[in-house]
Design a protein around this motif. Structure first.
Motif, short mmCIF file in Angstrom:
data_model
loop_
_atom_site.label_atom_id
_atom_site.label_comp_id
_atom_site.label_asym_id
_atom_site.label_seq_id
_atom_site.Cartn_x
_atom_site.Cartn_y
_atom_site.Cartn_z
N PRO A 1 5.26 11.32 6.62
CA PRO A 1 3.99 11.62 5.97
C PRO A 1 3.34 10.36 5.38
O PRO A 1 4.01 9.37 5.08
CB PRO A 1 4.37 12.60 4.87
N ASN A 2 2.03 10.42 5.22
CA ASN A 2 1.28 9.35 4.58
C ASN A 2 1.17 9.60 3.09
O ASN A 2 1.14 10.75 2.64
CB ASN A 2 -0.13 9.25 5.17
N TYR A 3 1.09 8.50 2.34
CA TYR A 3 0.88 8.55 0.90
C TYR A 3 -0.21 7.54 0.58
O TYR A 3 -0.15 6.39 1.02
CB TYR A 3 2.17 8.23 0.15
N THR A 4 -1.22 7.96 -0.16
CA THR A 4 -2.33 7.08 -0.53
C THR A 4 -2.29 6.85 -2.03
O THR A 4 -2.14 7.79 -2.81
CB THR A 4 -3.68 7.69 -0.12
N PHE A 5 -2.41 5.58 -2.42
CA PHE A 5 -2.46 5.22 -3.83
C PHE A 5 -3.52 4.15 -4.02
O PHE A 5 -3.97 3.52 -3.07
CB PHE A 5 -1.10 4.72 -4.33
N SER A 6 -3.91 3.94 -5.24
CA SER A 6 -4.92 2.94 -5.58
C SER A 6 -4.28 1.85 -6.43
O SER A 6 -3.47 2.15 -7.32
CB SER A 6 -6.08 3.59 -6.33
N SER A 7 -4.64 0.60 -6.15
CA SER A 7 -4.14 -0.54 -6.91
C SER A 7 -5.32 -1.38 -7.37
O SER A 7 -6.30 -1.54 -6.64
CB SER A 7 -3.20 -1.37 -6.05
N THR A 8 -5.23 -1.92 -8.57
CA THR A 8 -6.30 -2.79 -9.08
C THR A 8 -6.09 -4.24 -8.66
O THR A 8 -6.95 -5.08 -8.88
CB THR A 8 -6.38 -2.73 -10.62
N THR B 1 5.47 -0.81 5.29
CA THR B 1 4.35 -1.47 4.64
C THR B 1 4.83 -2.08 3.33
O THR B 1 5.34 -1.37 2.47
CB THR B 1 3.21 -0.47 4.36
N THR B 2 4.66 -3.41 3.18
CA THR B 2 5.16 -4.09 1.99
C THR B 2 4.07 -4.78 1.18
O THR B 2 4.35 -5.40 0.17
CB THR B 2 6.23 -5.14 2.38
N SER B 3 2.81 -4.68 1.64
CA SER B 3 1.75 -5.31 0.86
C SER B 3 0.63 -4.31 0.57
O SER B 3 0.33 -3.44 1.38
CB SER B 3 1.19 -6.53 1.59
N ALA B 4 0.04 -4.50 -0.63
CA ALA B 4 -1.06 -3.64 -1.08
C ALA B 4 -2.31 -4.51 -1.24
O ALA B 4 -2.22 -5.71 -1.51
CB ALA B 4 -0.71 -2.99 -2.41
N THR B 5 -3.45 -3.88 -1.08
CA THR B 5 -4.73 -4.54 -1.33
C THR B 5 -5.35 -3.95 -2.59
O THR B 5 -4.91 -2.91 -3.07
CB THR B 5 -5.69 -4.33 -0.13
N ASN B 6 -6.37 -4.62 -3.09
CA ASN B 6 -7.13 -4.09 -4.22
C ASN B 6 -7.91 -2.87 -3.71
O ASN B 6 -8.65 -2.98 -2.74
CB ASN B 6 -8.08 -5.16 -4.76
#
Length: 186
Positions: free
Chosen positions: A8-15, A30-35
């Protein structure tokens, strides 16, 4: 809610952009997040309930976010099975006005329970026939569901014929709460 998707997919928000660290029983390639919003695909998920999954993001300066806990979710990729059927197979002298009761090993999605209530066509997830499903018995529109959505009880609209062999078919349009289809059963 249960899902039949083992990835399944999981969506989160990062500042901030940064490196993702997985905590608990969940992981992803996936090991990197974007703003902003980020969608990750969870991997290596087996059938069970997950309640301890969270992520942290570490930015380029080494600042670590508070863990972001994922809501509890359930992976279920196993098709439902029939636990019991009444009347049982090959039984003689069944009441001609007998109620048919099917119990499954898990809860069934009520919206997938259907039967022919208007004529002799063979349609729906539940069918009853005396001629190998060329025609089917018209069933009552009153279907009873009990036992935490595991047991279905239904009846023909009129008495069955004496000294006839009837067959029951439960089709793969019947599904569990995660969307797994029953393997057709006759």
């Amino acid at each position: 809610t249960p899902t039949d998707d083992p990835s399944p997919n999981y969506t989160f928000s990062s500042t901030k952009a940064g490196t993702i660290t997985y905590l608990g029983s969940c992981s992803s390639v996936t090991t990197s997040a974007t703003n902003g919003d980020n969608t990750i695909t969870l991997v290596n998920m087996s059938d069970r309930t997950y309640s301890n999954c969270s992520i942290k993001v570490t930015d380029a300066s080494g600042n670590v976010s508070e863990p972001q806990t994922m809501n509890t979710f359930t992976i279920d990729t196993t098709a439902p099975t029939i636990s019991s059927l009444s009347p049982t197979d090959s039984i003689d002298n069944v009441s001609l006005s007998s109620t048919i009761q099917i119990t499954f090993n898990e809860a069934i999605d009520n919206s997938t329970i259907g039967t022919n209530t208007s004529n002799s066509s063979c349609s729906g997830s539940f069918q009853l026939s005396k001629d190998s499903f060329s025609n089917c018995v018209q069933m009552s529109s009153s279907i009873s569901i009990s036992n935490d959505n595991k047991t279905i009880s239904l009846s023909p609209t009129s008495a069955l014929d004496n000294s006839r062999i009837y067959k029951i078919k439960i089709t793969n349009t019947l599904k569990d709460l995660a969307g797994n289809a029953l393997n057709e059963h006759t």
